[in-house]
Scaffold this motif. Structure first.
Motif, PDB file in Angstrom:
ATOM      1  N   LYS A  77      16.314   2.694 -35.615  1.00 32.73           N
ATOM      2  CA  LYS A  77      15.075   3.380 -35.925  1.00 32.73           C
ATOM      3  C   LYS A  77      14.490   3.895 -34.615  1.00 32.73           C
ATOM      4  O   LYS A  77      14.458   3.173 -33.620  1.00 32.73           O
ATOM      5  CB  LYS A  77      14.071   2.433 -36.594  1.00 32.73           C
ATOM      6  CG  LYS A  77      14.190   2.330 -38.109  1.00 32.73           C
ATOM      7  CD  LYS A  77      15.349   1.484 -38.547  1.00 32.73           C
ATOM      8  CE  LYS A  77      15.126   0.030 -38.269  1.00 32.73           C
ATOM      9  NZ  LYS A  77      16.221  -0.853 -38.736  1.00 32.73           N
ATOM     10  N   GLU A  78      14.048   5.127 -34.614  1.00 32.49           N
ATOM     11  CA  GLU A  78      13.544   5.762 -33.395  1.00 32.49           C
ATOM     12  C   GLU A  78      12.052   6.052 -33.510  1.00 32.49           C
ATOM     13  O   GLU A  78      11.556   6.402 -34.579  1.00 32.49           O
ATOM     14  CB  GLU A  78      14.279   7.075 -33.127  1.00 32.49           C
ATOM     15  CG  GLU A  78      15.762   6.938 -32.875  1.00 32.49           C
ATOM     16  CD  GLU A  78      16.403   8.270 -32.499  1.00 32.49           C
ATOM     17  OE1 GLU A  78      15.680   9.301 -32.496  1.00 32.49           O
ATOM     18  OE2 GLU A  78      17.615   8.278 -32.208  1.00 32.49           O
ATOM     19  N   SER A  79      11.356   5.900 -32.404  1.00 25.85           N
ATOM     20  CA  SER A  79       9.967   6.338 -32.298  1.00 25.85           C
ATOM     21  C   SER A  79       9.712   6.734 -30.848  1.00 25.85           C
ATOM     22  O   SER A  79      10.511   6.417 -29.957  1.00 25.85           O
ATOM     23  CB  SER A  79       8.998   5.243 -32.756  1.00 25.85           C
ATOM     24  OG  SER A  79       9.183   4.054 -31.996  1.00 25.85           O
ATOM     25  N   TRP A  80       8.606   7.422 -30.629  1.00 23.83           N
ATOM     26  CA  TRP A  80       8.324   7.975 -29.301  1.00 23.83           C
ATOM     27  C   TRP A  80       6.986   7.462 -28.791  1.00 23.83           C
ATOM     28  O   TRP A  80       6.063   7.214 -29.565  1.00 23.83           O
ATOM     29  CB  TRP A  80       8.305   9.496 -29.354  1.00 23.83           C
ATOM     30  CG  TRP A  80       9.624  10.096 -29.729  1.00 23.83           C
ATOM     31  CD1 TRP A  80      10.089  10.357 -30.992  1.00 23.83           C
ATOM     32  CD2 TRP A  80      10.664  10.474 -28.824  1.00 23.83           C
ATOM     33  NE1 TRP A  80      11.345  10.894 -30.937  1.00 23.83           N
ATOM     34  CE2 TRP A  80      11.732  10.987 -29.629  1.00 23.83           C
ATOM     35  CE3 TRP A  80      10.804  10.460 -27.439  1.00 23.83           C
ATOM     36  CZ2 TRP A  80      12.911  11.459 -29.067  1.00 23.83           C
ATOM     37  CZ3 TRP A  80      11.975  10.934 -26.881  1.00 23.83           C
ATOM     38  CH2 TRP A  80      13.015  11.422 -27.684  1.00 23.83           C
ATOM     39  N   SER A  81       6.879   7.322 -27.488  1.00 18.81           N
ATOM     40  CA  SER A  81       5.609   6.942 -26.878  1.00 18.81           C
ATOM     41  C   SER A  81       5.447   7.660 -25.544  1.00 18.81           C
ATOM     42  O   SER A  81       6.414   8.156 -24.964  1.00 18.81           O
ATOM     43  CB  SER A  81       5.527   5.420 -26.691  1.00 18.81           C
ATOM     44  OG  SER A  81       6.613   4.936 -25.920  1.00 18.81           O
ATOM     45  N   ASP A  82       4.217   7.697 -25.081  1.00 16.23           N
ATOM     46  CA  ASP A  82       3.920   8.388 -23.826  1.00 16.23           C
ATOM     47  C   ASP A  82       4.255   7.540 -22.603  1.00 16.23           C
ATOM     48  O   ASP A  82       4.486   8.076 -21.520  1.00 16.23           O
ATOM     49  CB  ASP A  82       2.435   8.774 -23.780  1.00 16.23           C
ATOM     50  CG  ASP A  82       2.053   9.736 -24.889  1.00 16.23           C
ATOM     51  OD1 ASP A  82       2.851  10.650 -25.170  1.00 16.23           O
ATOM     52  OD2 ASP A  82       0.980   9.565 -25.482  1.00 16.23           O
ATOM     53  N   VAL A  83       4.242   6.228 -22.796  1.00 15.86           N
ATOM     54  CA  VAL A  83       4.521   5.317 -21.688  1.00 15.86           C
ATOM     55  C   VAL A  83       5.524   4.264 -22.141  1.00 15.86           C
ATOM     56  O   VAL A  83       5.704   4.029 -23.335  1.00 15.86           O
ATOM     57  CB  VAL A  83       3.237   4.629 -21.179  1.00 15.86           C
ATOM     58  CG1 VAL A  83       2.262   5.657 -20.623  1.00 15.86           C
ATOM     59  CG2 VAL A  83       2.573   3.828 -22.298  1.00 15.86           C
ATOM     60  N   GLN A  84       6.159   3.619 -21.175  1.00 14.19           N
ATOM     61  CA  GLN A  84       7.097   2.532 -21.454  1.00 14.19           C
ATOM     62  C   GLN A  84       6.322   1.349 -22.032  1.00 14.19           C
ATOM     63  O   GLN A  84       5.420   0.810 -21.389  1.00 14.19           O
ATOM     64  CB  GLN A  84       7.798   2.138 -20.150  1.00 14.19           C
ATOM     65  CG  GLN A  84       8.599   0.862 -20.178  1.00 14.19           C
ATOM     66  CD  GLN A  84       9.764   0.891 -21.160  1.00 14.19           C
ATOM     67  OE1 GLN A  84       9.674   0.298 -22.225  1.00 14.19           O
ATOM     68  NE2 GLN A  84      10.839   1.584 -20.784  1.00 14.19           N
ATOM     69  N   PRO A  85       6.646   0.907 -23.268  1.00 13.91           N
ATOM     70  CA  PRO A  85       5.872  -0.166 -23.892  1.00 13.91           C
ATOM     71  C   PRO A  85       6.320  -1.573 -23.514  1.00 13.91           C
ATOM     72  O   PRO A  85       5.700  -2.543 -23.944  1.00 13.91           O
ATOM     73  CB  PRO A  85       6.100   0.081 -25.387  1.00 13.91           C
ATOM     74  CG  PRO A  85       7.467   0.664 -25.453  1.00 13.91           C
ATOM     75  CD  PRO A  85       7.622   1.505 -24.208  1.00 13.91           C
ATOM     76  N   PHE A  86       7.410  -1.696 -22.749  1.00  9.17           N
ATOM     77  CA  PHE A  86       7.912  -3.008 -22.355  1.00  9.17           C
ATOM     78  C   PHE A  86       7.775  -3.175 -20.840  1.00  9.17           C
ATOM     79  O   PHE A  86       7.935  -2.216 -20.080  1.00  9.17           O
ATOM     80  CB  PHE A  86       9.378  -3.170 -22.750  1.00  9.17           C
ATOM     81  CG  PHE A  86       9.631  -3.084 -24.235  1.00  9.17           C
ATOM     82  CD1 PHE A  86       9.313  -4.137 -25.072  1.00  9.17           C
ATOM     83  CD2 PHE A  86      10.183  -1.945 -24.787  1.00  9.17           C
ATOM     84  CE1 PHE A  86       9.546  -4.059 -26.434  1.00  9.17           C
ATOM     85  CE2 PHE A  86      10.427  -1.849 -26.146  1.00  9.17           C
ATOM     86  CZ  PHE A  86      10.101  -2.912 -26.979  1.00  9.17           C
ATOM     87  N   LYS A  87       7.532  -4.400 -20.412  1.00  9.24           N
ATOM     88  CA  LYS A  87       7.357  -4.674 -18.986  1.00  9.24           C
ATOM     89  C   LYS A  87       8.658  -5.027 -18.286  1.00  9.24           C
ATOM     90  O   LYS A  87       8.785  -4.853 -17.077  1.00  9.24           O
ATOM     91  CB  LYS A  87       6.364  -5.827 -18.807  1.00  9.24           C
ATOM     92  CG  LYS A  87       4.944  -5.479 -19.223  1.00  9.24           C
ATOM     93  CD  LYS A  87       4.001  -6.639 -18.986  1.00  9.24           C
ATOM     94  CE  LYS A  87       2.570  -6.270 -19.357  1.00  9.24           C
ATOM     95  NZ  LYS A  87       1.625  -7.405 -19.147  1.00  9.24           N
ATOM     96  N   ARG A  88       9.642  -5.530 -19.037  1.00 11.75           N
ATOM     97  CA  ARG A  88      10.875  -5.995 -18.415  1.00 11.75           C
ATOM     98  C   ARG A  88      12.031  -5.871 -19.404  1.00 11.75           C
ATOM     99  O   ARG A  88      11.825  -5.546 -20.577  1.00 11.75           O
ATOM    100  CB  ARG A  88      10.726  -7.445 -17.952  1.00 11.75           C
ATOM    101  CG  ARG A  88      10.411  -8.420 -19.075  1.00 11.75           C
ATOM    102  CD  ARG A  88      10.174  -9.818 -18.537  1.00 11.75           C
ATOM    103  NE  ARG A  88       8.975  -9.877 -17.743  1.00 11.75           N
ATOM    104  CZ  ARG A  88       7.756 -10.058 -18.225  1.00 11.75           C
ATOM    105  NH1 ARG A  88       7.580 -10.200 -19.542  1.00 11.75           N
ATOM    106  NH2 ARG A  88       6.717 -10.113 -17.447  1.00 11.75           N
ATOM    107  N   LEU A  89      13.213  -6.170 -18.907  1.00 11.77           N
ATOM    108  CA  LEU A  89      14.410  -6.200 -19.742  1.00 11.77           C
ATOM    109  C   LEU A  89      14.866  -7.644 -19.877  1.00 11.77           C
ATOM    110  O   LEU A  89      14.982  -8.366 -18.876  1.00 11.77           O
ATOM    111  CB  LEU A  89      15.519  -5.362 -19.107  1.00 11.77           C
ATOM    112  CG  LEU A  89      16.906  -5.462 -19.751  1.00 11.77           C
ATOM    113  CD1 LEU A  89      16.894  -4.868 -21.157  1.00 11.77           C
ATOM    114  CD2 LEU A  89      17.946  -4.770 -18.871  1.00 11.77           C
TER     115      LEU A  89
END
Length: 247
Positions: A77-89
């Motif tokens: 499932k794909e969605s888009w955002s203006d900024v990276q929503p995660f802080k780490r991997l």
């Protein structure tokens, strides 16, 4: 796509995995090279991932992952955002990719029957399934997720965690009798296990919503749904266009 530049991927697959340590290292290295952030959970029963990054890198990682025959049909499932929503991997090994603590439920052996988003919307328009039975939508998410948005009239057992579902089913089983029950969740993973458990316990007319709320939004939009969909990252809640809702 709008002007958003970060592609968010959500995907899972129940599939037997027996090389968890080696697979973890390969996934971690490849995701790092692609500058992706988010989480990948691995267990003997399969994979569950939420990743975000630049479109070319996210799609490249997904293409690479699908080159492994075990994940060739992995649907994201794909969605888009203006900024990276995660802080780490993070790439972690787990006992289950979604914890239920009910070892007889093995989605790797047989997938729960599913209803697609368009069909569910049509059934909700009609007020019954194609066989004429009344519909009961069962939310398998935690209570605080339900509070952010839900299907109109859905049953909500106020779960604190998904591991509470078996006990809640035992307490509420009578509510489901004689109905076509459609279990749903964010992306499909919890409602799949929930549907399998209900069928194991003798409920005949049980289906999962294929792809969960995210796939429903992508296919149908907001029809019959109230509010947004809570996601476990810094976006908080997504609207029916799969964009973060205003704080």
């Amino acid at each position: 796509m709008s002007d958003a530049s970060v592609l968010n991927l959500a995907a899972y697959k129940f599939v037997a995995l027996d090389d968890l340590e080696a697979l973890r290292e390969r996934l971690l290295e490849r995701a790092r090279v692609a500058a992706l952030k988010g989480s990948i959970l691995l267990a003997e029963e399969g994979i569950n991932l939420f990743l975000a990054g630049a479109e070319v890198d996210a799609r490249g990682f997904l293409s690479w992952l699908r080159s492994d025959a075990r994940f060739a049909d992995l649907q994201a499932k794909e969605s888009w955002s203006d900024v990276q929503p995660f802080k780490r991997l993070r790439v972690k090994l787990k006992r289950e990719i979604i914890r239920m603590d009910h070892p007889t439920i093995r989605p790797v052996d047989a997938r729960a029957p599913a209803v697609d988003a368009a069909t569910l919307a049509r059934w909700l328009d009609a007020g019954h399934c194609d066989a004429g039975r009344p519909l009961l939508l069962l939310d398998t998410r935690n209570g605080f997720e339900v509070d952010a948005g839900r299907f109109a009239g859905a049953h909500d057992w106020r779960l604190q965690r998904f591991g509470d579902f078996p006990a809640a089913l035992a307490a509420h089983r009578a509510e489901l009798a004689g109905k076509t029950v459609v279990s749903y969740c964010t992306g499909g993973i919890r409602c799949e296990k929930a549907a399998l458990l209900m069928r194991e316990q003798g409920l005949e007319h049980v289906l999962q919503l294929d792809g969960g709320i995210l796939q429903y939004f992508q296919t149908v939009g907001a029809r019959h749904y109230e509010g947004g969909c809570f996601v476990f990252d810094e976006r908080g809640t997504l609207d029916a266009g799969l964009r973060p809702t205003p704080a």
